[in-house]
Scaffold this motif. Structure first.
Motif, PDB file in Angstrom:
ATOM      1  N   ASP A 137     -17.264  -9.903  -9.771  1.00  0.00           N
ATOM      2  CA  ASP A 137     -16.484 -10.512  -8.694  1.00  0.00           C
ATOM      3  C   ASP A 137     -15.808  -9.423  -7.856  1.00  0.00           C
ATOM      4  O   ASP A 137     -15.201  -8.489  -8.389  1.00  0.00           O
ATOM      5  CB  ASP A 137     -15.427 -11.448  -9.269  1.00  0.00           C
ATOM      6  CG  ASP A 137     -16.056 -12.708  -9.857  1.00  0.00           C
ATOM      7  OD1 ASP A 137     -17.291 -12.841  -9.752  1.00  0.00           O
ATOM      8  OD2 ASP A 137     -15.319 -13.539 -10.411  1.00  0.00           O
ATOM      9  N   LEU A 138     -15.935  -9.568  -6.548  1.00  0.00           N
ATOM     10  CA  LEU A 138     -15.373  -8.587  -5.625  1.00  0.00           C
ATOM     11  C   LEU A 138     -14.253  -9.248  -4.836  1.00  0.00           C
ATOM     12  O   LEU A 138     -14.470 -10.244  -4.148  1.00  0.00           O
ATOM     13  CB  LEU A 138     -16.456  -8.075  -4.670  1.00  0.00           C
ATOM     14  CG  LEU A 138     -15.972  -7.171  -3.524  1.00  0.00           C
ATOM     15  CD1 LEU A 138     -15.377  -5.880  -4.068  1.00  0.00           C
ATOM     16  CD2 LEU A 138     -17.124  -6.885  -2.558  1.00  0.00           C
ATOM     17  N   THR A 139     -13.041  -8.686  -4.924  1.00  0.00           N
ATOM     18  CA  THR A 139     -11.890  -9.211  -4.187  1.00  0.00           C
ATOM     19  C   THR A 139     -11.429  -8.173  -3.174  1.00  0.00           C
ATOM     20  O   THR A 139     -11.173  -7.017  -3.517  1.00  0.00           O
ATOM     21  CB  THR A 139     -10.725  -9.554  -5.138  1.00  0.00           C
ATOM     22  OG1 THR A 139     -11.138 -10.578  -6.044  1.00  0.00           O
ATOM     23  CG2 THR A 139      -9.525 -10.054  -4.348  1.00  0.00           C
ATOM     24  N   VAL A 140     -11.330  -8.597  -1.916  1.00  0.00           N
ATOM     25  CA  VAL A 140     -10.885  -7.724  -0.830  1.00  0.00           C
ATOM     26  C   VAL A 140      -9.669  -8.363  -0.176  1.00  0.00           C
ATOM     27  O   VAL A 140      -9.672  -9.557   0.134  1.00  0.00           O
ATOM     28  CB  VAL A 140     -12.002  -7.511   0.216  1.00  0.00           C
ATOM     29  CG1 VAL A 140     -11.493  -6.650   1.365  1.00  0.00           C
ATOM     30  CG2 VAL A 140     -13.220  -6.862  -0.437  1.00  0.00           C
ATOM     31  N   SER A 141      -8.631  -7.575   0.024  1.00  0.00           N
ATOM     32  CA  SER A 141      -7.414  -8.041   0.695  1.00  0.00           C
ATOM     33  C   SER A 141      -7.255  -7.311   2.024  1.00  0.00           C
ATOM     34  O   SER A 141      -7.766  -6.199   2.202  1.00  0.00           O
ATOM     35  CB  SER A 141      -6.173  -7.807  -0.182  1.00  0.00           C
ATOM     36  OG  SER A 141      -6.276  -8.527  -1.394  1.00  0.00           O
ATOM     37  N   CYS A 142      -6.520  -7.929   2.926  1.00  0.00           N
ATOM     38  CA  CYS A 142      -6.385  -7.377   4.280  1.00  0.00           C
ATOM     39  C   CYS A 142      -4.942  -7.471   4.736  1.00  0.00           C
ATOM     40  O   CYS A 142      -4.316  -8.538   4.633  1.00  0.00           O
ATOM     41  CB  CYS A 142      -7.300  -8.149   5.229  1.00  0.00           C
ATOM     42  SG  CYS A 142      -7.259  -7.568   6.928  1.00  0.00           S
ATOM     43  N   PRO A 143      -4.374  -6.395   5.289  1.00  0.00           N
ATOM     44  CA  PRO A 143      -2.992  -6.459   5.790  1.00  0.00           C
ATOM     45  C   PRO A 143      -2.895  -7.353   7.021  1.00  0.00           C
ATOM     46  O   PRO A 143      -3.876  -7.567   7.743  1.00  0.00           O
ATOM     47  CB  PRO A 143      -2.678  -5.001   6.136  1.00  0.00           C
ATOM     48  CG  PRO A 143      -4.017  -4.373   6.397  1.00  0.00           C
ATOM     49  CD  PRO A 143      -4.970  -5.051   5.463  1.00  0.00           C
ATOM     50  N   LEU A 144      -1.711  -7.869   7.252  1.00  0.00           N
ATOM     51  CA  LEU A 144      -1.477  -8.717   8.413  1.00  0.00           C
ATOM     52  C   LEU A 144      -1.440  -7.881   9.693  1.00  0.00           C
ATOM     53  O   LEU A 144      -1.018  -6.719   9.672  1.00  0.00           O
ATOM     54  CB  LEU A 144      -0.153  -9.464   8.259  1.00  0.00           C
ATOM     55  CG  LEU A 144      -0.056 -10.450   7.089  1.00  0.00           C
ATOM     56  CD1 LEU A 144       1.386 -10.912   6.931  1.00  0.00           C
ATOM     57  CD2 LEU A 144      -0.971 -11.636   7.303  1.00  0.00           C
ATOM     58  N   PRO A 145      -1.869  -8.460  10.814  1.00  0.00           N
ATOM     59  CA  PRO A 145      -1.763  -7.726  12.086  1.00  0.00           C
ATOM     60  C   PRO A 145      -0.310  -7.529  12.499  1.00  0.00           C
ATOM     61  O   PRO A 145       0.592  -8.230  12.029  1.00  0.00           O
ATOM     62  CB  PRO A 145      -2.514  -8.624  13.074  1.00  0.00           C
ATOM     63  CG  PRO A 145      -2.496  -9.982  12.466  1.00  0.00           C
ATOM     64  CD  PRO A 145      -2.498  -9.777  10.981  1.00  0.00           C
ATOM     65  N   LYS A 146      -0.081  -6.590  13.395  1.00  0.00           N
ATOM     66  CA  LYS A 146       1.283  -6.239  13.781  1.00  0.00           C
ATOM     67  C   LYS A 146       2.017  -7.401  14.438  1.00  0.00           C
ATOM     68  O   LYS A 146       3.214  -7.589  14.219  1.00  0.00           O
ATOM     69  CB  LYS A 146       1.259  -5.022  14.712  1.00  0.00           C
ATOM     70  CG  LYS A 146       0.869  -3.730  14.012  1.00  0.00           C
ATOM     71  CD  LYS A 146       0.940  -2.545  14.960  1.00  0.00           C
ATOM     72  CE  LYS A 146       0.588  -1.246  14.248  1.00  0.00           C
ATOM     73  NZ  LYS A 146       0.646  -0.085  15.170  1.00  0.00           N
ATOM     74  N   PHE A 147       1.319  -8.164  15.279  1.00  0.00           N
ATOM     75  CA  PHE A 147       2.019  -9.271  15.937  1.00  0.00           C
ATOM     76  C   PHE A 147       2.447 -10.322  14.922  1.00  0.00           C
ATOM     77  O   PHE A 147       3.453 -11.009  15.105  1.00  0.00           O
ATOM     78  CB  PHE A 147       1.153  -9.894  17.039  1.00  0.00           C
ATOM     79  CG  PHE A 147      -0.059 -10.655  16.558  1.00  0.00           C
ATOM     80  CD1 PHE A 147       0.055 -11.960  16.112  1.00  0.00           C
ATOM     81  CD2 PHE A 147      -1.306 -10.076  16.567  1.00  0.00           C
ATOM     82  CE1 PHE A 147      -1.055 -12.664  15.669  1.00  0.00           C
ATOM     83  CE2 PHE A 147      -2.432 -10.769  16.141  1.00  0.00           C
ATOM     84  CZ  PHE A 147      -2.305 -12.068  15.689  1.00  0.00           C
ATOM     85  N   PHE A 148       1.721 -10.451  13.820  1.00  0.00           N
ATOM     86  CA  PHE A 148       2.042 -11.415  12.770  1.00  0.00           C
ATOM     87  C   PHE A 148       3.302 -10.963  12.022  1.00  0.00           C
ATOM     88  O   PHE A 148       4.244 -11.749  11.838  1.00  0.00           O
ATOM     89  CB  PHE A 148       0.853 -11.525  11.816  1.00  0.00           C
ATOM     90  CG  PHE A 148       0.821 -12.760  10.972  1.00  0.00           C
ATOM     91  CD1 PHE A 148       1.787 -13.006  10.016  1.00  0.00           C
ATOM     92  CD2 PHE A 148      -0.201 -13.689  11.111  1.00  0.00           C
ATOM     93  CE1 PHE A 148       1.751 -14.135   9.214  1.00  0.00           C
ATOM     94  CE2 PHE A 148      -0.252 -14.834  10.333  1.00  0.00           C
ATOM     95  CZ  PHE A 148       0.728 -15.058   9.376  1.00  0.00           C
ATOM     96  N   THR A 149       3.322  -9.709  11.593  1.00  0.00           N
ATOM     97  CA  THR A 149       4.500  -9.207  10.871  1.00  0.00           C
ATOM     98  C   THR A 149       5.726  -9.151  11.771  1.00  0.00           C
ATOM     99  O   THR A 149       6.854  -9.361  11.319  1.00  0.00           O
ATOM    100  CB  THR A 149       4.220  -7.810  10.290  1.00  0.00           C
ATOM    101  OG1 THR A 149       3.796  -6.927  11.339  1.00  0.00           O
ATOM    102  CG2 THR A 149       3.125  -7.876   9.237  1.00  0.00           C
ATOM    103  N   ALA A 150       5.522  -8.884  13.067  1.00  0.00           N
ATOM    104  CA  ALA A 150       6.652  -8.881  14.001  1.00  0.00           C
ATOM    105  C   ALA A 150       7.262 -10.270  14.116  1.00  0.00           C
ATOM    106  O   ALA A 150       8.489 -10.425  14.169  1.00  0.00           O
ATOM    107  CB  ALA A 150       6.193  -8.383  15.369  1.00  0.00           C
ATOM    108  N   ALA A 151       6.411 -11.304  14.156  1.00  0.00           N
ATOM    109  CA  ALA A 151       6.922 -12.682  14.218  1.00  0.00           C
ATOM    110  C   ALA A 151       7.674 -13.041  12.940  1.00  0.00           C
ATOM    111  O   ALA A 151       8.723 -13.690  12.993  1.00  0.00           O
ATOM    112  CB  ALA A 151       5.765 -13.650  14.448  1.00  0.00           C
ATOM    113  N   LEU A 152       7.153 -12.642  11.781  1.00  0.00           N
ATOM    114  CA  LEU A 152       7.851 -12.907  10.515  1.00  0.00           C
ATOM    115  C   LEU A 152       9.243 -12.280  10.512  1.00  0.00           C
ATOM    116  O   LEU A 152      10.221 -12.902  10.072  1.00  0.00           O
ATOM    117  CB  LEU A 152       7.033 -12.364   9.343  1.00  0.00           C
ATOM    118  CG  LEU A 152       5.742 -13.095   8.975  1.00  0.00           C
ATOM    119  CD1 LEU A 152       5.026 -12.358   7.851  1.00  0.00           C
ATOM    120  CD2 LEU A 152       6.010 -14.545   8.586  1.00  0.00           C
ATOM    121  N   LYS A 153       9.323 -11.061  11.004  1.00  0.00           N
ATOM    122  CA  LYS A 153      10.612 -10.367  11.034  1.00  0.00           C
ATOM    123  C   LYS A 153      11.598 -11.084  11.952  1.00  0.00           C
ATOM    124  O   LYS A 153      12.773 -11.262  11.595  1.00  0.00           O
ATOM    125  CB  LYS A 153      10.408  -8.919  11.488  1.00  0.00           C
ATOM    126  CG  LYS A 153      11.671  -8.077  11.471  1.00  0.00           C
ATOM    127  CD  LYS A 153      11.378  -6.641  11.855  1.00  0.00           C
ATOM    128  CE  LYS A 153      12.651  -5.802  11.823  1.00  0.00           C
ATOM    129  NZ  LYS A 153      12.377  -4.382  12.202  1.00  0.00           N
TER     130      LYS A 153
END
Length: 382
Positions: A356-372
Motif C-alpha cells: 500500500d502506497l500512501t501519499v500526503s500533500c501540503p495545503l496551498p498557501k491561500f488555503f492556510t492563509a484562510a485558516l489563519k
C-alpha cells in the motif's frame, strides 16, 4: 496642422518676405522671437523637425511608446494597494493565477518542483489551483500538455521518456495527482480510483458548521436544469426518501433512473467564525459530489464555491458579515475567492509490486492563509 502649414499661413498674413522650410532654414530674422520659439516647440511635439531636419514618425518611436505604456501598466498593476481589501484581493490573485499563463517550460519546471513522490513507475505531483489536467478553452497551460517537457526535466535528455495522467481532477481542485511512466500503470491506477479501491481524503473549508459533526451522506446525485434569468445546469440531489404526508417519519420513493449513487463520509476537524475545516472521504466518484453534498445536503457550501452556494443563480458566493470581516473582504470582492477543495491524502493498494502506497500533500498557501484568518486550527497529522 503641420508646422510648415502654420508658418506658411503666418507668413502670408503678417510678413511680405520669403521663408524657406524645405531645408528648415528660416530667412526672416524679423519674425518675433516668441513666434519662432512657438514654431520650434510645435515642431518638436509633432515629431516633424528634429535638430533642424524634417522627418516622419519612425518605427523606433512607436516601439519606445509601446514599451513606455507597457511599463506604466506594469507599475500600476504592481502598485501596493492602499486598503486592506485591495491587499487581500491582490494576494488571492497572486496565489491563484501565477501558473495559469506562464511559459509552458516555466510551468513544467514548477510541476517538477512540486513532486511529492517518485519511483521507477509512479510520480505524484501537487496539482496547482486553476490549471486543468486536460486542455480547455481560455487556459494557457494544462498538466497533460506539459508532460513531455516534464519528463525531460525529470529524466534529463533521454529518448523515450514518457509520462501519463492516471485520472482527472477538476481545474479548481488542488492536491495529489498521480502520473505514471507506462500506460499500463496509468490504467491500473485509474481503475483503482474508479472502483473506489483507492482511499482519497480531501480537506475543505465550509461556510457553516455541519451538524452532526461526523457522519455519512448517502444521497444520489442527478444533473438538473435550473430555470430563470440565468438558465443553466447543475448537479443536484435526488433523494430516495421524502417526509411522510401524515405524521413523522420518511417515505421511500422510487429512484430516478438517471440518478447516480453518491456516498460521502465527513468529519469536522475544527470550527470557528461560523466556518469549519472538514475532512471528506468520497466513497463514490460522481461529478461535483463533494460540492453538492456539502452545499445541498448539509447546507454548508465550500468556501469559494460560486456555483453551488446558491442553487437558483450563478453569482459570487455570498458570505456572512463576520466571515467577510475575518477574511478582510467586501461582498463585491468574494468572486476572487478560490475553491477551498484540496486532495490531502491518497492511499493506493498494491500497484505493480508495491505494498500500500500512501501519499500526503501540503495545503496551498491561500488555503492556510484562510485558516489563519478564520482562526481555525489545522491538525498536525493529515
Amino acid at each position: 496642422m503641420s508646422a510648415v502649414r502654420v508658418l506658411s499661413v503666418w507668413r502670408s498674413r503678417h510678413l511680405n518676405c520669403r521663408c524657406f522650410v524645405g531645408n528648415t532654414r528660416i530667412n526672416d530674422y524679423k519674425a518675433p522671437r516668441g513666434f519662432l520659439r512657438l514654431f520650434r516647440d510645435f515642431s518638436t511635439d509633432e515629431g516633424t523637425v528634429t535638430s533642424g531636419r524634417k522627418r516622419g514618425l519612425r518605427a523606433a518611436d512607436v516601439a519606445e511608446r509601446l514599451r513606455r505604456e507597457k511599463h506604466e501598466k506594469t507599475e500600476t498593476a504592481n502598485k501596493v494597494p492602499v486598503s486592506p481589501v485591495q491587499r487581500n484581493v491582490a494576494e488571492l490573485k497572486r496565489f491563484t493565477q501565477k501558473l495559469q499563463f506562464v511559459h509552458p517550460n516555466v510551468f513544467a519546471k514548477a510541476l517538477s518542483n512540486s513532486i511529492l513522490y517518485q519511483d521507477q513507475n509512479i510520480i505524484a505531483i501537487n496539482k496547482p489551483y486553476g490549471v486543468p489536467v486536460y486542455s480547455t478553452g481560455g487556459i494557457g497551460n494544462s498538466i497533460a500538455e506539459s508532460l513531455p517537457v516534464l519528463a525531460k526535466i525529470i529524466d534529463g535528455i533521454k529518448g523515450g521518456s514518457e509520462l501519463h495522467v492516471c485520472y482527472n481532477l477538476e481545474k479548481d481542485t488542488t492536491g495529489i495527482l498521480f502520473l505514471s511512466r507506462t500506460e499500463e500503470t496509468a490504467e491500473q491506477i485509474h481503475n483503482l480510483i474508479r472502483s473506489h479501491e483507492a482511499e482519497k481524503r480531501y480537506m475543505v473549508i465550509t461556510v457553516g458548521v455541519p451538524v452532526p459533526s461526523e457522519g455519512v451522506i448517502d444521497i444520489p446525485i442527478i444533473e438538473k436544469e435550473v430555470m430563470g434569468d440565468q438558465h443553466h445546469f447543475k448537479m443536484g440531489l435526488s433523494p430516495l426518501y421524502r417526509p411522510a404526508e401524515e405524521g413523522d417519519g420518511l417515505v421511500r420513493v422510487r429512484a430516478h433512473r438517471q440518478a447516480q449513487s453518491a456516498v460521502t463520509r465527513y468529519k469536522v476537524l475544527d470550527s470557528s467564525s461560523r466556518c469549519s475545516l472538514v475532512e471528506l472521504q468520497p466513497i463514490t466518484g460522481v461529478k461535483h459530489q463533494l460540492r453538492v453534498h456539502m452545499a445541498l445536503a448539509l447546507a454548508c457550501p465550500i468556501l469559494g464555491d460560486h456555483k453551488y452556494a446558491d442553487w437558483n443563480k450563478l453569482a459570487p458566493q455570498k458570505l456572512p458579515e463576520g466571515v467577510l470581516r475575518r477574511l478582510g473582504l467586501e461582498q463585491s470582492k468574494t468572486r476572487h475567492l478560490p475553491l477551498h477543495l484540496h486532495v490531502r491524502q491518497i492511499t493506493l493498494p498494491g500497484v505493480r509490486g508495491h505494498s500500500d502506497l500512501t501519499v500526503s500533500c501540503p495545503l496551498p498557501k491561500f488555503f492556510t492563509a484562510a485558516l489563519k484568518k478564520l482562526q481555525i486550527e489545522l491538525p498536525e497529522k493529515p
